[in-house]
Design an enzyme around this catalytic site. Structure first.
Site, PDB file in Angstrom:
ATOM      1  N   TYR A 194      -5.162 -13.566  -4.008  1.00 18.46           N
ATOM      2  CA  TYR A 194      -4.618 -13.049  -2.742  1.00 18.46           C
ATOM      3  C   TYR A 194      -5.416 -13.617  -1.570  1.00 18.46           C
ATOM      4  O   TYR A 194      -6.599 -13.308  -1.405  1.00 18.46           O
ATOM      5  CB  TYR A 194      -4.691 -11.527  -2.807  1.00 18.46           C
ATOM      6  CG  TYR A 194      -4.282 -10.743  -1.581  1.00 18.46           C
ATOM      7  CD1 TYR A 194      -3.403 -11.244  -0.625  1.00 18.46           C
ATOM      8  CD2 TYR A 194      -4.760  -9.445  -1.407  1.00 18.46           C
ATOM      9  CE1 TYR A 194      -3.031 -10.484   0.485  1.00 18.46           C
ATOM     10  CE2 TYR A 194      -4.393  -8.672  -0.309  1.00 18.46           C
ATOM     11  CZ  TYR A 194      -3.536  -9.212   0.632  1.00 18.46           C
ATOM     12  OH  TYR A 194      -3.172  -8.464   1.717  1.00 18.46           O
ATOM     13  N   ASP A 246       3.425  -9.029   9.429  1.00 20.45           N
ATOM     14  CA  ASP A 246       4.199  -9.014   8.187  1.00 20.45           C
ATOM     15  C   ASP A 246       5.154  -7.817   8.188  1.00 20.45           C
ATOM     16  O   ASP A 246       6.348  -7.961   7.931  1.00 20.45           O
ATOM     17  CB  ASP A 246       3.220  -8.931   7.005  1.00 20.45           C
ATOM     18  CG  ASP A 246       3.907  -9.128   5.674  1.00 20.45           C
ATOM     19  OD1 ASP A 246       5.025  -9.671   5.652  1.00 20.45           O
ATOM     20  OD2 ASP A 246       3.311  -8.750   4.640  1.00 20.45           O
ATOM     21  N   CYS A 255       0.847  -1.191   0.000  1.00 20.48           N
ATOM     22  CA  CYS A 255       0.000   0.000   0.000  1.00 20.48           C
ATOM     23  C   CYS A 255       0.879   1.236   0.000  1.00 20.48           C
ATOM     24  O   CYS A 255       2.041   1.198   0.394  1.00 20.48           O
ATOM     25  CB  CYS A 255      -0.882   0.019   1.243  1.00 20.48           C
ATOM     26  SG  CYS A 255      -1.864  -1.466   1.395  1.00 20.48           S
ATOM     27  N   HIS A 271      -3.015 -11.747   5.018  1.00 21.84           N
ATOM     28  CA  HIS A 271      -3.119 -10.549   5.855  1.00 21.84           C
ATOM     29  C   HIS A 271      -4.457 -10.464   6.584  1.00 21.84           C
ATOM     30  O   HIS A 271      -4.838  -9.379   7.038  1.00 21.84           O
ATOM     31  CB  HIS A 271      -2.898  -9.274   5.027  1.00 21.84           C
ATOM     32  CG  HIS A 271      -1.476  -9.100   4.565  1.00 21.84           C
ATOM     33  ND1 HIS A 271      -1.123  -9.046   3.242  1.00 21.84           N
ATOM     34  CD2 HIS A 271      -0.327  -8.981   5.256  1.00 21.84           C
ATOM     35  CE1 HIS A 271       0.195  -8.896   3.138  1.00 21.84           C
ATOM     36  NE2 HIS A 271       0.701  -8.852   4.356  1.00 21.84           N
TER      37      HIS A 271
END
Ligand code: ADP
Ligand code: SF4
Length: 688
Positions: A171, A267, A32, A174
């Site tokens: 994906y 992460d 991001c 997360h």
């Protein structure tokens, strides 16, 4: 130059990813950035510079595939329909210009998206409240919803291929996407073929991988981004549990495995809480044993030896990076050219993450050009040549002075840097001595190394300059980077007038200079960033009895933006710091502090031997003011400009000081109108 024989040659070997060939092993994984669909030109320029710097694959951030996945106000990428293609193509073209592959991380955020903009009910495997604090519930998807979701994902993959992407992601990680939510028993209470057994819970992911391959054919490779462990023990997915079974089940279905720890705070853990490069290896290493497809993983890699070790030991095939590529977009090029010492190493502070979390283009402590590639036209490795050979004096060698001096020197100006203390680095050096902040020394080290190698730079340590001395030196231009001082009187957000009884109080400057309080120490943190908590930990470590008092509801409240707040609070509790929240400091008298409740105003007394105030700073601008005071004397001394930078102008984060020093060096002797224009360059919405 690494000509294929050097110690790092393996990093420059091409890697086949499905139908595509990555030119080397440097892989900028999706991250991001706060630019996203709102700022496509800024986004494309930033990604293009990473490709220019040698990243063989450059990815987008998460790219929402449908209006039912809307995480506004966060600014991510979008591929809702064909109208998104031109903006995405800006990025793929910027990346392709430099021979790199462009990857897109397709995402449906499921119950992670509150859909505040689109006002559609979020989607989930089962009925549940969304994971953010919005009073919104997600609804359980029925069979038709699942079919629709697969159709949206397939359409997004085709659009991605049309936009020129080489790699398309599925994906599941997360804790942020639908396929991941389907995998987890704590979210998936279904009794149909998508719930129950692991094979059923993985069914959606398998279908998405097959759909995506079918949709893009040989036009794109299909990557799978997967969280191998949630660090929750048996409550979550574990690398030595179901995650390994999932990898075995899907082994060679994707063209690439992209691995990480979930959630984002695990992460992108900061160096304060996980200092080691390659910290994800214990969780990710097993994957290569179960698949023949290439594997990419991350771990705040900045050293080529650590990278080569990952490849040689068969842990990874591609070196993934988000933050190291932000701090130094030219990291691969510097390794290739043997300029290892010139790598601007990430310090693991997560100021970049904070930018995204605050929905603005990210900024970086180490790389002041990050986010300014398009808006201000700043390139991390290039800067305009000097407009004259005027000598310049930079006073103060903290982050601002070092960066200012370095960029002025790169432009070619003869630079003199004067520093009061016996070392370079200012607060970056001082704060690096606090628990967990050791890597922050890189802010000083990177710049010091560069400055010391330049012929046009003279450095004077132990040189506290006065205005009279500066006037005697007769430099044509002076940059004042003399930093700031923490207030002792408690004035800050809550108390706008001095708090009585703080004459003998300590400040962060005292602590950083080694002057420690004795006995029971009350730290009053009305700053709310990292420093109050770090000082509490340091004083506890030095054997003091510590209580941290803050008007906020939690300690280091701002650090929620750097993903650190819960860890800071846990660490302080674990080491035995007492924490008192929602209390202001009203007065101190005879070993008693008076605190008031921020809601009711009710007061309580607390015994303490000393107080540390962490509230507000004042700029050290006396020298600059003295130089400006008498224009005639200044003119007689030949001084034409005096410019204040960094904390001496307006105290802030180290990132702000570096940015300030950098901006001043770029603006020096540039056309003021052009400098002003670049600051306000905007991406305007097109009106149909
Ligand atoms: P910033 O974050 O803005 O760079 P710092 O406080 O980290 O601010 O750095 C300021 C630096 O300026 C410190 O290293 C300090 O020793 C130095 N300094 C302050 N006053 C003077 C002075 N009069 N002459 C030379 N150096 C100074
Ligand atoms: Fe690294 Fe900090 Fe820059 Fe983020 S802001 S890339 S963590 S140095």
């Amino acid at each position: 130059m690494d000509d294929g024989q050097g110690p790092y040659a393996t990093l420059f070997e091409p890697v086949q990813i499905g139908p595509k060939l990555a030119p080397n092993r440097f892989y900028q994984v999706p991250h991001c950035n706060g630019m996203g669909h709102l700022r496509p030109r800024a986004h494309a320029a930033m990604r293009g510079i990473k490709a220019e710097g040698g990243w063989g694959v450059v990815s987008t951030e998460e790219t929402e595939i449908h209006p039912t996945s809307d995480i506004a106000p966060s600014v991510e990428q979008r591929i809702w329909d064909d109208r998104d293609i031109p903006a995405l193509r800006l990025m793929t073209e910027a990346v392709h210009t430099h021979g790199s592959l462009a990857a897109v991380e397709l995402a449906h955020n499921g119950q992670h998206a509150a859909n505040l903009l689109t006002r559609t009910p979020p989607l989930a495997p089962s009925h549940m409240v969304v994971d953010s604090l919005h009073p919104v519930q997600a609804r359980a998807m029925d069979a038709a919803d699942i079919r629709a979701f697969r159709r949206w994902h397939r359409a997004a993959a085709q659009r991605a291929a049309d936009a020129g992407f080489d790699i398309v992601y599925v994906y599941a990680g997360h804790n942020m996407t639908l396929p991941f939510h389907f995998m987890l028993p704590r979210y998936n209470g279904r009794s149909d073929e998508y719930g129950g057994s692991l094979a059923n819970r993985v069914r959606l992911t398998r279908e998405l991988l097959e759909d995506t391959k079918d949709a893009v054919g040989d036009r794109c490779a299909v990557a799978f981004r997967f969280a191998v462990d949630e660090l929750m023990g048996p409550e979550g997915l574990q690398a030595d549990g179901e995650a390994a079974e999932i990898v075995a089940m899907l082994a060679d279905l994707p063209d690439l495995w992209d691995l990480h720890l979930s959630g984002w705070a695990n992460d992108s853990v900061t160096a304060r809480f996980s200092p080691d490069e390659g910290y994800q290896e214990p969780y990710t290493a097993f994957v290569k044993r179960l698949t023949d497809k290439p594997v990419v993983g991350v771990g705040r890699f900045t050293s080529p030896d650590a990278m080569v070790s990952q490849i040689r030991r068969g842990v990874l095939d591609l070196i993934g990076a988000a933050r190291p590529s932000i701090a130094d977009p030219f990291l691969p090029a510097k390794i290739r050219e043997g300029r290892i010492e010139e790598i601007r190493e990430c310090i693991g502070c997560n100021i970049c993450v904070a930018g995204d979390n605050q929905c603005v283009p990210m900024r970086c402590t180490q790389n002041p050009t990050m986010g300014e590639e398009w808006r201000r036209g700043w390139h991390p490795e290039r800067i305009a040549a000097a407009a004259s050979d005027d000598p310049v004096l930079v006073i103060g060698a903290g982050p601002a002075g070092l960066e200012c001096a370095l960029q002025l020197a790169r432009r070619g100006y003869p630079v003199t840097l004067a520093e009061a203390s016996t070392d370079l680095g200012g607060r970056a050096r001082a704060e690096a001595a606090l628990p967990g902040l050791g890597s922050w020394i890189r802010v000083a080290d990177y710049r010091t190394y560069a400055l010391k190698r330049m012929q046009n730079v003279e450095i004077y340590l132990d040189s506290t300059l006065t205005a009279d001395q500066v006037l005697e030196f007769s430099f044509a231009h002076v940059f004042v980077a003399t930093g700031s001082v923490w207030r002792r009187d408690g004035v800050g957000r809550r108390a706008r007038r001095p708090i009585p009884g703080l004459d003998g109080a300590f400040t962060p400057d005292d602590i950083l200079a080694g002057r420690l309080p004795e006995g029971r120490v009350l730290i009053y943190d009305d700053d709310h960033a990292y420093l109050g908590g770090a000082i509490a930990e340091a004083l506890k470590g030095a054997g003091r009895d510590v209580v941290l008092v803050t008007p906020a509801a939690e300690v280091s409240a701002w650090c929620v933006n750097t993903l650190e707040q819960p860890r800071i609070q846990r660490r302080l509790l674990e080491v035995g710091v007492d924490i008192v929240t929602a209390r202001g400091l009203v007065a101190v008298e005879s070993g008693q502090a008076t605190l008031d409740c921020v809601y009711t105003g009710r007061t309580v007394q607390m015994v303490c031997d000393s107080v540390v105030t962490v509230t507000e700073r004042l700029p050290n601008d006396g020298l600059a003011q003295a130089l400006r005071e008498d224009p005639n004397r200044r003119a007689a001394a030949g001084i034409r400009t005096v410019k204040t930078v960094g904390d001496a102008l307006a105290p802030g984060l180290i990132a702000a000081a570096v940015y300030s020093g950098h901006a001043a060096a770029r603006a020096f002797q540039a056309d003021p109108a052009a400098v002003e224009a670049e600051l306000f360059r905007r991406e305007m919405p097109a009106l149909d």
